[in-house]
Design a protein around this motif. Structure first.
Motif, short mmCIF file in Angstrom:
data_model
loop_
_atom_site.label_atom_id
_atom_site.label_comp_id
_atom_site.label_asym_id
_atom_site.label_seq_id
_atom_site.Cartn_x
_atom_site.Cartn_y
_atom_site.Cartn_z
N CYS A 96 0.83 -1.21 0.00
CA CYS A 96 0.00 0.00 0.00
C CYS A 96 0.86 1.25 0.00
O CYS A 96 1.90 1.33 0.68
CB CYS A 96 -0.91 -0.02 1.22
SG CYS A 96 -2.08 1.35 1.24
N HIS A 115 -0.02 4.03 1.21
CA HIS A 115 -0.24 4.82 2.42
C HIS A 115 0.81 4.52 3.49
O HIS A 115 1.69 5.33 3.74
CB HIS A 115 -1.67 4.59 2.95
CG HIS A 115 -1.92 5.27 4.26
ND1 HIS A 115 -2.59 4.66 5.29
CD2 HIS A 115 -1.57 6.50 4.70
CE1 HIS A 115 -2.64 5.49 6.32
NE2 HIS A 115 -2.04 6.62 5.97
N CYS A 155 -7.42 -1.73 0.58
CA CYS A 155 -6.49 -2.01 1.67
C CYS A 155 -7.29 -2.20 2.95
O CYS A 155 -8.17 -1.42 3.28
CB CYS A 155 -5.48 -0.89 1.82
SG CYS A 155 -4.25 -1.22 3.10
N HIS A 214 -6.67 1.13 6.10
CA HIS A 214 -7.43 2.39 6.18
C HIS A 214 -8.30 2.62 4.96
O HIS A 214 -8.73 3.74 4.69
CB HIS A 214 -6.49 3.59 6.36
CG HIS A 214 -5.45 3.36 7.41
ND1 HIS A 214 -4.20 2.87 7.12
CD2 HIS A 214 -5.49 3.53 8.76
CE1 HIS A 214 -3.49 2.75 8.23
NE2 HIS A 214 -4.26 3.15 9.25
#
Ligand code: FES
Ligand SMILES: [Fe+2]
Lengths: 118, 432
Positions: free
Chosen positions: B93, B95, B119, B122
């Motif tokens: 991911c 993030h 994902c 979050h």
């Protein structure tokens, strides 16, 4: 499809193979892994007994199953087919190795990652 | 020579001296026991070669995907995009680095079908091309360039239904990497063989030792004696003579062709004979053996790229796609892939996948079952030998070993790996 359905006297195999009923509970298993585990769990003599029971009926069973649609097998036909799969697995133990396990194979094992549904 | 050996003999001389790049001296197996070499090999070979990750039948429709854990190399997602193209990206991911695609166990591979990947941490979402399509509470971030956010791409190309990835920044195209001889494989009807069996074994031995064990036919009368004849002296006489094989080296890849028995003639029902405790009877009954079914499926004329050595009783061609894939095409209309995934200098995962034309009836289905079971029974015998070799080599009590003429693929294969490592290190040294 449940492998453990041999309760009472009713045959869970096609009628003309009803005499093979005693082998269904252990050997009519839907996955190769279950069949292999069963082979390893048995004594050599038990494998011989199973082989000697199925082998004389095998050609007739193949012929019978050849008349069925593989993609649409009735449960009792599928169990008969599974007995033949087990016979193949057991044949190496009985005819080649004379013991359940492959000699010198130690802890070696193969996981199944894909196999046909039937 | 036995009758069989006489029939298959070609009178060819030794093969190894035909290849200029090969010598005939003793070899070192340091490349299979040295942890330093293992690290260097991972960098030079596995991070820079095209690696086979699965058949395209695993991605039948847009939106289908599977993940692969390439141990020590990468964790990737392979998916079929809306436009039908197969692509791959790292399963990471943008993030905070969470693994995006997994089910139940983060360590395990998964597969499925979806429109987007989400994902689990979050809720960021990704398209089938790995690009971010949704950032949760996007306005809370600071100057995000959302269009540039993605799971990092991995080079991915398809050939003859085999999907490959390459972890290098700028690899040569797959077809260039494969070269003319392997491109011929495209003429084979792999797509007709969708009946799939797969197996995977952890092996405590270097991956190259496992490759070695299927690169020669010197060991079968010993490792597989019971299958051939209980009496080893007889088993030795049952194997084809060394001059009946065919080899071709087209660096970095290679090929060997192997003789095999012809199929049995058709049989009327009810003529298999009385049941016996005899494996040959079992083979006759189910009409199959290690070399395939006796009732060979019709897959059209044999493409010309097969059996180029014109072996009289041809069994199979084994194409070695450097570094870790073998595609074994059998005369009797099926194929097997062998893949080797190193995990440590003395540990790898060995995958065997068998593919058949879907069976028309129980007889064909059972014949395939017997081929599969025979293949795995043989492979099980090889596994412990590989582990025993690793144990012996790692003592370093002997440091020089001896390869016969029929072990030339082994000589070549280890040399190709070592040469690839050396070339990479030379390039590195020059650049720094
Ligand atoms: S780590 Fe993937 S959304 Fe946060
Ligand atoms: Fe072997």
């Amino acid at each position: 499809m449940s492998a453990v359905t041999s309760i009472g006297t009713a045959s869970t195999l096609p009628a003309r193979f009803a005499d093979l009923e005693p082998w269904v509970a252990d050997w009519a298993r839907p996955t190769r892994q279950e069949r292999y585990d069963m082979r390893l769990s048995k004594k050599y003599g038990e494998l011989e007994e199973f082989y000697d029971a199925i082998a004389p009926r095998a050609e007739e069973a193949i012929e019978y199953l050849n008349g069925r649609d593989l993609d649409d097998l009735a449960d009792d036909d599928a169990r008969l087919l599974q007995l033949l799969y087990s016979m193949i697995l057991v044949s190496y133990a009985v005819n080649v190795f004379m013991q359940p396990r492959i000699p010198d194979s130690g802890a070696a094992f193969f996981n199944t990652t894909a196999e046909p549904a039937v | 020579m036995t009758e069989l050996q006489q029939r298959l003999a070609t009178g060819k001389g030794k093969f190894t001296p035909l290849y200029e790049e090969l010598d005939t001296g003793p070899v070192s197996y340091e490349d299979s026991i040295s942890p330093e070499f293992f690290e260097a090999e991972r960098e030079a070979v596995f991070r820079r070669s095209w690696l086979y990750v699965g058949r395209s039948e695993r991605l039948p429709r847009p939106g289908t995907f599977f993940t692969r854990e390439l141990n020590g190399l990468a964790s990737i997602v392979v998916s079929r995009r809306k436009d039908g193209v197969v692509n791959a990206f790292h399963n990471v991911c943008a993030h905070r680095g969470n693994k995006v695609v997994w089910q139940e166990h983060p360590q395990e591979e998964s597969k499925g079908s979806c429109r987007e990947f989400a994902c689990k941490y979050h809720g960021w979402r990704y398209g089938l091309d790995g690009r971010v399509t949704h950032v949760t509470n996007e306005e809370e971030f600071f100057g995000l360039d959302k269009d540039a956010l993605r799971m990092p791409p991995v080079h991915c190309e398809e050939f003859a239904g085999f999907i490959f990835v390459n972890l290098a920044d700028d690899p040569v195209p797959l077809r260039t990497y494969l070269g003319d001889r392997l491109l011929e494989l495209e003429a084979y009807p792999f797509d007709k063989m969708t009946q799939h069996y797969g197996f995977s074994a952890p092996i405590r031995g270097n991956w190259k030792l496992a490759v070695d064990s299927v690169c020669e036919w010197y060991h079968p009368p010993y490792v597989h004696a019971r299958f051939i004849d209980k009496d080893i002296a007889k088993a030795e006489k049952m194997v084809p003579p060394p001059d009946s094989y065919h080899y071709d080296l087209f660096t970095p890849h290679m090929l060997t062709s192997v003789p095999g028995p012809p199929p049995l003639p058709p049989r009327e029902p009810g003529t298999a004979g009385a049941a016996a405790r005899d494996q040959k009877w079992v083979y006759r009954l189910f009409r199959a053996g290690l070399f395939g079914p006796d009732d060979v499926p019709d897959i059209g004329p044999l493409p010309e790229f097969l059996n180029k050595g014109k072996i009289k009783s041809w069994g199979n061609d084994q194409f070695w796609l450097f570094p870790n894939l073998s595609v074994q095409i059998w005369a009797r209309g099926f194929y097997i892939t062998y893949t080797y995934w190193p995990e440590a200098v003395d540990k790898h995962t060995y995958d065997i996948d068998l593919y058949f034309v879907p069976p028309k009836n129980a007889q064909e289905r059972l014949a395939q079952e017997l081929i599969v079971d025979s293949t795995i029974e043989f492979a099980m015998q090889d596994v412990n030998t590989i582990e025993a070799t690793q144990q012996g080599l790692s003592t370093r009590a002997n440091r020089q070993f001896h390869l016969s003429d029929q072990e030339l693929l082994i000589r070549k294969f280890h040399k190709t790996v070592r040469d690839t490592v050396a070339a990479h290190q030379a390039r590195d040294a020059k650049e720094s």
